[in-house]
Design an enzyme around this catalytic site. Sequence first.
Site, PDB file in Angstrom:
ATOM      1  N   LYS A   1       0.828  -1.215   0.000  1.00  0.00           N
ATOM      2  CA  LYS A   1       0.000   0.000   0.000  1.00  0.00           C
ATOM      3  C   LYS A   1       0.860   1.261   0.000  1.00  0.00           C
ATOM      4  O   LYS A   1       0.512   2.252  -0.644  1.00  0.00           O
ATOM      5  CB  LYS A   1      -0.912   0.032   1.226  1.00  0.00           C
TER       6      LYS A   1
ATOM      7  N   HIS B   1      -0.500  -5.997  18.030  1.00  0.00           N
ATOM      8  CA  HIS B   1      -1.499  -7.069  17.902  1.00  0.00           C
ATOM      9  C   HIS B   1      -2.172  -7.383  19.219  1.00  0.00           C
ATOM     10  O   HIS B   1      -1.604  -7.177  20.292  1.00  0.00           O
ATOM     11  CB  HIS B   1      -0.892  -8.343  17.309  1.00  0.00           C
TER      12      HIS B   1
HETATM   13  C1  LIG Z   1       7.734  -2.625  22.489  1.00  0.00           C
HETATM   14  C2  LIG Z   1       6.602  -2.874  23.479  1.00  0.00           C
HETATM   15  C3  LIG Z   1       6.154  -1.536  24.022  1.00  0.00           C
HETATM   16  C4  LIG Z   1       5.480  -3.615  22.748  1.00  0.00           C
HETATM   17  O1  LIG Z   1       4.285  -3.463  23.470  1.00  0.00           O
HETATM   18  P1  LIG Z   1       3.080  -4.507  23.570  1.00  0.00           P
HETATM   19  O2  LIG Z   1       1.859  -3.716  23.815  1.00  0.00           O
HETATM   20  O3  LIG Z   1       3.470  -5.558  24.494  1.00  0.00           O
HETATM   21  O4  LIG Z   1       2.964  -5.251  22.178  1.00  0.00           O
HETATM   22  P2  LIG Z   1       2.191  -4.879  20.813  1.00  0.00           P
HETATM   23  O5  LIG Z   1       1.207  -5.945  20.504  1.00  0.00           O
HETATM   24  O6  LIG Z   1       1.693  -3.484  20.752  1.00  0.00           O
HETATM   25  O7  LIG Z   1       3.361  -4.977  19.753  1.00  0.00           O
HETATM   26  C5  LIG Z   1       4.073  -6.141  19.579  1.00  0.00           C
HETATM   27  C6  LIG Z   1       5.049  -5.832  18.477  1.00  0.00           C
HETATM   28  O8  LIG Z   1       5.866  -4.729  18.897  1.00  0.00           O
HETATM   29  C7  LIG Z   1       7.065  -4.772  18.173  1.00  0.00           C
HETATM   30  N1  LIG Z   1       8.157  -4.472  19.090  1.00  0.00           N
HETATM   31  C8  LIG Z   1       8.657  -5.262  20.062  1.00  0.00           C
HETATM   32  N2  LIG Z   1       9.685  -4.638  20.676  1.00  0.00           N
HETATM   33  C9  LIG Z   1       9.817  -3.430  20.082  1.00  0.00           C
HETATM   34  C10 LIG Z   1      10.703  -2.342  20.271  1.00  0.00           C
HETATM   35  N3  LIG Z   1      11.693  -2.374  21.197  1.00  0.00           N
HETATM   36  N4  LIG Z   1      10.578  -1.242  19.483  1.00  0.00           N
HETATM   37  C11 LIG Z   1       9.620  -1.199  18.534  1.00  0.00           C
HETATM   38  N5  LIG Z   1       8.741  -2.215  18.305  1.00  0.00           N
HETATM   39  C12 LIG Z   1       8.848  -3.307  19.084  1.00  0.00           C
HETATM   40  C13 LIG Z   1       7.192  -6.188  17.585  1.00  0.00           C
HETATM   41  O9  LIG Z   1       7.030  -6.067  16.184  1.00  0.00           O
HETATM   42  C14 LIG Z   1       6.036  -6.946  18.209  1.00  0.00           C
HETATM   43  O10 LIG Z   1       5.418  -7.875  17.366  1.00  0.00           O
HETATM   44  P3  LIG Z   1       6.207  -9.195  16.847  1.00  0.00           P
HETATM   45  O11 LIG Z   1       6.803  -9.867  18.032  1.00  0.00           O
HETATM   46  O12 LIG Z   1       5.148 -10.016  16.179  1.00  0.00           O
HETATM   47  O13 LIG Z   1       7.236  -8.690  15.868  1.00  0.00           O
HETATM   48  C15 LIG Z   1       7.077  -3.776  24.654  1.00  0.00           C
HETATM   49  O14 LIG Z   1       7.327  -5.083  24.166  1.00  0.00           O
HETATM   50  C16 LIG Z   1       8.340  -3.233  25.329  1.00  0.00           C
HETATM   51  O15 LIG Z   1       8.287  -2.320  26.115  1.00  0.00           O
HETATM   52  N6  LIG Z   1       9.501  -3.788  25.024  1.00  0.00           N
HETATM   53  C17 LIG Z   1      10.746  -3.285  25.630  1.00  0.00           C
HETATM   54  C18 LIG Z   1      11.888  -4.034  25.139  1.00  0.00           C
HETATM   55  C19 LIG Z   1      11.823  -5.424  25.658  1.00  0.00           C
HETATM   56  O16 LIG Z   1      11.284  -5.711  26.691  1.00  0.00           O
HETATM   57  N7  LIG Z   1      12.398  -6.324  24.916  1.00  0.00           N
HETATM   58  C20 LIG Z   1      12.376  -7.702  25.285  1.00  0.00           C
HETATM   59  C21 LIG Z   1      13.169  -8.494  24.298  1.00  0.00           C
HETATM   60  S1  LIG Z   1      14.891  -8.221  24.565  1.00  0.00           S
END
Ligand SMILES: CC(C)(COP(=O)(O)OP(=O)(O)OC[C@H]1O[C@@H](n2cnc3c(N)ncnc32)[C@H](O)[C@@H]1OP(=O)(O)O)[C@@H](O)C(=O)NCCC(=O)NCCS
Length: 129
Positions: free
Chosen positions: A61, A112
């Site tokens: 898109k 998601h």
């Molecule tokens: C990023 C974050 C705010 C996502 O919030 P959430 O409400 O739990 O999840 P959502 O459903 O909105 O989004 C999930 C998607 O966020 C994305 N995501 C995960 N970590 C991210 C980051 N550090 N920055 C940007 N996007 C991120 C991914 O694409 C994930 O989907 P996927 O696993 O299918 O690829 C949360 O995971 C977070 O605070 N992470 C901090 C870093 C962390 O803890 N990392 C752990 C692995 S080392």
Amino acid sequence: MIAGTGIDLVDVGRLKKIIAKWGGRFTGRFFSQHEIDYCQKRAVPAIHYAARFAAKESFLKSLGIGLGMGVNLKDIEVMNDQQGKPDLILHDEAQRLLSERGIQKVHLSLTHTSDAAVAVVILESQRDR
Ligand SMILES: CC(C)(COP(=O)(O)OP(=O)(O)OC[C@H]1O[C@@H](n2cnc3c(N)ncnc32)[C@H](O)[C@@H]1OP(=O)(O)O)[C@@H](O)C(=O)NCCC(=O)NCCS
């Protein structure tokens, strides 16, 4: 400057049904091995397949094109970095279209729930189209 935006929402239940029916024939056709490995390691793989499918459609898109218009969905690949941040890795025709349009950077964000997955893509270029 912003050269394009794309957004897409995929119903997780729909993907679950497709995967239950077609299994690897579906995932192998539209997802890279890296994406399959990532999704299969998750508690509910369909959620993550849905997010990646949304990312692929959002990318199309953002270019103003759609499914069946020359870009293989497998050539639009989602890769997460060590912090979990997703990025799009483009191959073949997908990459060629970006180069042709002078796109320097592609931004991707995913979210998601258990029911739906949404992806947003933003294309960035350094010149006017
Ligand atoms: C990023 C974050 C705010 C996502 O919030 P959430 O409400 O739990 O999840 P959502 O459903 O909105 O989004 C999930 C998607 O966020 C994305 N995501 C995960 N970590 C991210 C980051 N550090 N920055 C940007 N996007 C991120 C991914 O694409 C994930 O989907 P996927 O696993 O299918 O690829 C949360 O995971 C977070 O605070 N992470 C901090 C870093 C962390 O803890 N990392 C752990 C692995 S080392």
